[in-house]
Scaffold this motif. Structure first.
Motif, PDB file in Angstrom:
ATOM      1  N   UNK A 288       0.824  -1.208   0.000  1.00 26.25           N
ATOM      2  CA  UNK A 288       0.000   0.000   0.000  1.00 26.25           C
ATOM      3  C   UNK A 288       0.858   1.258   0.000  1.00 26.25           C
ATOM      4  N   UNK A 289       2.012   1.189   0.624  1.00 28.85           N
ATOM      5  CA  UNK A 289       2.859   2.383   0.740  1.00 28.85           C
ATOM      6  C   UNK A 289       3.687   2.651  -0.520  1.00 28.85           C
ATOM      7  N   UNK A 290       3.733   1.670  -1.425  1.00 26.66           N
ATOM      8  CA  UNK A 290       4.405   1.918  -2.700  1.00 26.66           C
ATOM      9  C   UNK A 290       3.642   2.948  -3.525  1.00 26.66           C
ATOM     10  N   UNK A 291       2.338   3.042  -3.325  1.00 28.16           N
ATOM     11  CA  UNK A 291       1.514   3.923  -4.153  1.00 28.16           C
ATOM     12  C   UNK A 291       1.856   5.395  -3.964  1.00 28.16           C
ATOM     13  N   UNK A 292       2.347   5.766  -2.796  1.00 18.25           N
ATOM     14  CA  UNK A 292       2.710   7.175  -2.585  1.00 18.25           C
ATOM     15  C   UNK A 292       4.212   7.397  -2.453  1.00 18.25           C
ATOM     16  N   UNK A 293       4.973   6.346  -2.115  1.00 17.15           N
ATOM     17  CA  UNK A 293       6.416   6.521  -1.998  1.00 17.15           C
ATOM     18  C   UNK A 293       7.134   6.333  -3.336  1.00 17.15           C
ATOM     19  N   UNK A 294       6.559   5.549  -4.231  1.00 14.73           N
ATOM     20  CA  UNK A 294       7.174   5.385  -5.555  1.00 14.73           C
ATOM     21  C   UNK A 294       7.218   6.709  -6.323  1.00 14.73           C
ATOM     22  N   UNK A 295       6.124   7.516  -6.338  1.00 12.13           N
ATOM     23  CA  UNK A 295       6.226   8.833  -6.987  1.00 12.13           C
ATOM     24  C   UNK A 295       7.253   9.751  -6.331  1.00 12.13           C
ATOM     25  N   UNK A 296       7.414   9.656  -5.008  1.00 12.21           N
ATOM     26  CA  UNK A 296       8.438  10.462  -4.327  1.00 12.21           C
ATOM     27  C   UNK A 296       9.830  10.094  -4.833  1.00 12.21           C
ATOM     28  N   UNK A 297      10.105   8.792  -4.888  1.00 10.84           N
ATOM     29  CA  UNK A 297      11.394   8.335  -5.393  1.00 10.84           C
ATOM     30  C   UNK A 297      11.555   8.677  -6.873  1.00 10.84           C
ATOM     31  N   UNK A 298      10.450   8.640  -7.641  1.00 16.54           N
ATOM     32  CA  UNK A 298      10.517   8.969  -9.067  1.00 16.54           C
ATOM     33  C   UNK A 298      10.932  10.423  -9.270  1.00 16.54           C
ATOM     34  N   UNK A 299      10.405  11.321  -8.442  1.00 20.27           N
ATOM     35  CA  UNK A 299      10.798  12.727  -8.518  1.00 20.27           C
ATOM     36  C   UNK A 299      12.303  12.870  -8.275  1.00 20.27           C
ATOM     37  N   UNK A 300      12.802  12.237  -7.222  1.00 18.71           N
ATOM     38  CA  UNK A 300      14.228  12.284  -6.943  1.00 18.71           C
ATOM     39  C   UNK A 300      15.047  11.645  -8.052  1.00 18.71           C
ATOM     40  N   UNK A 301      14.523  10.564  -8.627  1.00 21.73           N
ATOM     41  CA  UNK A 301      15.223   9.854  -9.705  1.00 21.73           C
ATOM     42  C   UNK A 301      15.426  10.759 -10.915  1.00 21.73           C
ATOM     43  N   UNK A 302      14.385  11.471 -11.310  1.00 22.14           N
ATOM     44  CA  UNK A 302      14.479  12.374 -12.466  1.00 22.14           C
ATOM     45  C   UNK A 302      15.485  13.490 -12.185  1.00 22.14           C
ATOM     46  N   UNK A 303      15.434  14.064 -10.992  1.00 24.60           N
ATOM     47  CA  UNK A 303      16.390  15.108 -10.622  1.00 24.60           C
ATOM     48  C   UNK A 303      17.819  14.568 -10.644  1.00 24.60           C
ATOM     49  N   UNK A 304      17.994  13.342 -10.182  1.00 24.39           N
ATOM     50  CA  UNK A 304      19.315  12.729 -10.173  1.00 24.39           C
ATOM     51  C   UNK A 304      19.858  12.475 -11.564  1.00 24.39           C
TER      52      UNK A 304
END
Length: 263
Positions: free
Chosen positions: A206-222
């Motif tokens: 259940x927590x992947x649904x909101x934490x995956x977009x958070x990591x995706x934002x950081x991933x793009x910036x990286x």
């Protein structure tokens, strides 16, 4: 994941943005540079490790596919891929057994003991950053020692990257280093996820649904920052990072030890 406060959820979201950034920006560090912060917010390693594992599987595969496609388009005649599969197979042969032993330890040890181990390992890493003395291998024997230790630590807590990079960086072309490491992380994490499923560990879906977009934002910036990071001289950055990690690890060791003694 237990009921947390709004502040704790917000901090976890920010830490996962940071995790995604360092993973794609440096090619490593998604766990070692974020797990200590996460454990200060909520001291249960088996809550966060499945989440970090799934994110690594997703973003490692996407990054390798993206970079191989770009390399093939830019230089189709000389394109040899961004992953050195031959070298990857060699180091996997050394790491696989200690990796499995480490995974078994992760599943069987209590949370407080695992937290103590994680904070202790990160403390050693942080001192190497703080003193500007990164791990380096200069012999085949030391290569094997670092890979065995890195495999075991990766099995217990996904934070074996500094030891593994100390070896891989000596033998891989710079343009292949990050993606070869991503391929290695993908294989190692697949083993860990299989063990989690077999042992019935809660994957926190259940927590992947909101934490995956958070990591995706950081991933793009990286991804945007990766080339600049490679070209930059960053000893001051690593020293500051080492100081912060050492402080966080000291606090975490104190809290975990107190919980262990109280328990």
């Amino acid at each position: 994941m237990a009921e947390l406060t709004t502040l704790q959820y917000g901090l976890i979201a920010l830490i996962f943005v940071w995790s995604g950034f360092v993973r794609s920006g440096l090619g490593f560090g998604g766990a070692v540079l974020s797990l200590p912060f996460l454990l200060l917010v909520h001291n249960e390693p088996l809550v966060f490790l499945p989440i970090i594992s799934v994110q690594l599987l997703v973003f490692a595969s996407l990054t390798i596919a993206r970079n191989n496609r770009a390399a093939a388009l830019n230089a189709p005649e000389s394109h040899g891929g961004t992953v050195n599969w031959r070298y990857l197979g060699r180091i996997l042969a050394i790491m696989i057994v200690p990796k499995i032993i480490g995974v078994l330890g992760l599943i069987t040890l209590p949370n407080t003991i695992m937290s103590l181990i994680i904070f202790g390992i990160v403390s050693v890493y942080s001192l190497s950053y703080l003193l500007n003395r990164p791990f380096r291998s200069n012999s085949r024997t030391l290569d094997v020692v670092f890979l065995v230790l890195g495999g075991y630590i990766s099995g217990t807590s996904l934070i074996g990257a500094p030891l593994i990079i100390a070896v891989a960086a000596q033998h891989l072309e710079r343009h292949q280093l990050r993606d070869t490491l991503f391929a290695l992380w993908f294989i190692l994490v697949t083993i860990k996820m299989a063990a989690f499923i077999y042992a019935g560990v809660d994957l926190q879906l259940i927590h992947h649904t909101w934490l995956l977009p958070c990591a995706a934002l950081g991933h793009v910036l990286g991804l945007y920052a990766h080339d600049r990071i490679l070209k930059a001289e960053t000893p001051i950055f690593y020293r500051v990072l080492g100081g912060v990690l050492l402080t966080i690890s000291g606090v975490g060791l104190w809290q975990s030890l107190g919980q262990h003694l109280a328990g």
